[in-house]
Motif scaffolding. Sequence first.
Motif, PDB file in Angstrom:
ATOM      1  N   THR A  77       0.832  -1.213  -0.157  1.00 43.31           N
ATOM      2  CA  THR A  77       0.149   0.137   0.135  1.00 43.31           C
ATOM      3  C   THR A  77       0.705   1.345   0.076  1.00 43.31           C
ATOM      4  OG1 THR A  77      -0.242  -0.083   2.358  1.00 43.31           O
ATOM      5  CG2 THR A  77      -2.085  -1.079   1.072  1.00 43.31           C
ATOM      6  N   SER A  78       2.042   1.146   0.271  1.00 39.03           N
ATOM      7  CA  SER A  78       2.934   2.263   0.391  1.00 39.03           C
ATOM      8  C   SER A  78       3.315   2.909  -0.933  1.00 39.03           C
ATOM      9  CB  SER A  78       4.264   1.878   1.106  1.00 39.03           C
ATOM     10  OG  SER A  78       5.125   0.975   0.400  1.00 39.03           O
ATOM     11  N   LYS A  79       2.887   2.074  -2.159  1.00 42.46           N
ATOM     12  CA  LYS A  79       3.410   2.459  -3.501  1.00 42.46           C
ATOM     13  C   LYS A  79       2.169   2.977  -3.955  1.00 42.46           C
ATOM     14  CE  LYS A  79       6.776  -1.036  -4.148  1.00 42.46           C
ATOM     15  NZ  LYS A  79       7.357  -2.093  -4.919  1.00 42.46           N
ATOM     16  N   PHE A  80       0.987   2.894  -3.426  1.00 50.38           N
ATOM     17  CA  PHE A  80      -0.267   3.621  -3.840  1.00 50.38           C
ATOM     18  C   PHE A  80      -0.315   5.160  -4.197  1.00 50.38           C
ATOM     19  CE2 PHE A  80      -3.775   0.381  -2.200  1.00 50.38           C
ATOM     20  CZ  PHE A  80      -3.261  -0.673  -2.963  1.00 50.38           C
ATOM     21  N   GLY A  81      -0.844   5.571  -5.087  1.00 53.21           N
ATOM     22  CA  GLY A  81      -0.952   7.136  -5.264  1.00 53.21           C
ATOM     23  C   GLY A  81      -2.025   7.376  -4.397  1.00 53.21           C
ATOM     24  N   THR A  82      -2.077   8.774  -4.555  1.00 54.88           N
ATOM     25  CA  THR A  82      -3.010   9.777  -3.588  1.00 54.88           C
ATOM     26  C   THR A  82      -4.654   8.881  -3.616  1.00 54.88           C
ATOM     27  OG1 THR A  82      -1.619  11.343  -3.852  1.00 54.88           O
ATOM     28  CG2 THR A  82      -4.053  12.022  -3.121  1.00 54.88           C
ATOM     29  N   GLU A  83      -4.984   8.897  -4.657  1.00 59.81           N
ATOM     30  CA  GLU A  83      -6.355   8.605  -5.088  1.00 59.81           C
ATOM     31  C   GLU A  83      -6.559   7.191  -4.428  1.00 59.81           C
ATOM     32  OE1 GLU A  83      -4.502   9.577  -7.496  1.00 59.81           O
ATOM     33  OE2 GLU A  83      -5.785  11.443  -8.436  1.00 59.81           O
ATOM     34  N   ALA A  84      -5.685   6.059  -4.732  1.00 60.87           N
ATOM     35  CA  ALA A  84      -5.707   4.949  -4.189  1.00 60.87           C
ATOM     36  C   ALA A  84      -5.707   4.816  -2.568  1.00 60.87           C
ATOM     37  CB  ALA A  84      -4.611   4.009  -4.759  1.00 60.87           C
ATOM     38  N   LYS A  85      -4.930   5.697  -2.112  1.00 60.06           N
ATOM     39  CA  LYS A  85      -4.755   5.863  -0.644  1.00 60.06           C
ATOM     40  C   LYS A  85      -6.121   6.325  -0.188  1.00 60.06           C
ATOM     41  CE  LYS A  85       0.308   6.069  -0.153  1.00 60.06           C
ATOM     42  NZ  LYS A  85       1.279   6.988   0.329  1.00 60.06           N
ATOM     43  N   GLU A  86      -6.645   7.198  -0.951  1.00 64.77           N
ATOM     44  CA  GLU A  86      -7.991   7.691  -0.373  1.00 64.77           C
ATOM     45  C   GLU A  86      -9.165   6.692  -0.379  1.00 64.77           C
ATOM     46  OE1 GLU A  86      -9.379  11.342  -2.318  1.00 64.77           O
ATOM     47  OE2 GLU A  86      -7.231  12.275  -2.334  1.00 64.77           O
ATOM     48  N   ILE A  87      -9.270   5.786  -1.462  1.00 63.10           N
ATOM     49  CA  ILE A  87     -10.095   4.691  -1.291  1.00 63.10           C
ATOM     50  C   ILE A  87      -9.735   3.702  -0.365  1.00 63.10           C
ATOM     51  CG2 ILE A  87     -10.746   2.572  -2.791  1.00 63.10           C
ATOM     52  CD1 ILE A  87     -10.417   4.491  -5.176  1.00 63.10           C
ATOM     53  N   LEU A  88      -8.398   3.433  -0.147  1.00 63.26           N
ATOM     54  CA  LEU A  88      -8.105   2.593   1.008  1.00 63.26           C
ATOM     55  C   LEU A  88      -8.503   3.105   2.281  1.00 63.26           C
ATOM     56  CD1 LEU A  88      -6.524   0.082   2.088  1.00 63.26           C
ATOM     57  CD2 LEU A  88      -4.500   1.450   1.979  1.00 63.26           C
ATOM     58  N   ALA A  89      -8.485   4.343   2.635  1.00 59.55           N
ATOM     59  CA  ALA A  89      -9.009   4.991   3.756  1.00 59.55           C
ATOM     60  C   ALA A  89     -10.435   4.734   4.009  1.00 59.55           C
ATOM     61  CB  ALA A  89      -8.605   6.585   3.753  1.00 59.55           C
ATOM     62  N   LEU A  90     -11.243   5.046   2.887  1.00 56.70           N
ATOM     63  CA  LEU A  90     -12.559   4.727   3.166  1.00 56.70           C
ATOM     64  C   LEU A  90     -12.775   3.495   3.140  1.00 56.70           C
ATOM     65  CD1 LEU A  90     -13.827   7.063  -0.160  1.00 56.70           C
ATOM     66  CD2 LEU A  90     -14.293   7.394   2.171  1.00 56.70           C
TER      67      LEU A  90
END
Length: 89
Positions: free
Chosen positions: A7-20
Amino acid sequence: MQHFQGTSKFGTEAKEILALIEAHAGSRTEELVSSLHELEDDDARAEDRLTAKQRLKNFLYYVGGQAGNLGTSLLQKYLELRLGLGGGS
């Protein structure tokens, strides 16, 4: 939940989806995180990426309906763009 590998390689949008996902997915968290990884994996089979996109898109619709528009429309657009589909479904 940064303990999910990669998950550390995720971009901003993917990290936002992960947080949701972490905040709202409950028992579906593992399935949806797996789908996010699949979507982000350019080497995954196209069919698997499409299935992953649909799971995530359905989740974002659900979250948007439950918690108001948390920017989910922008994240849905991101899902489409990850597959090179533009704005269509």
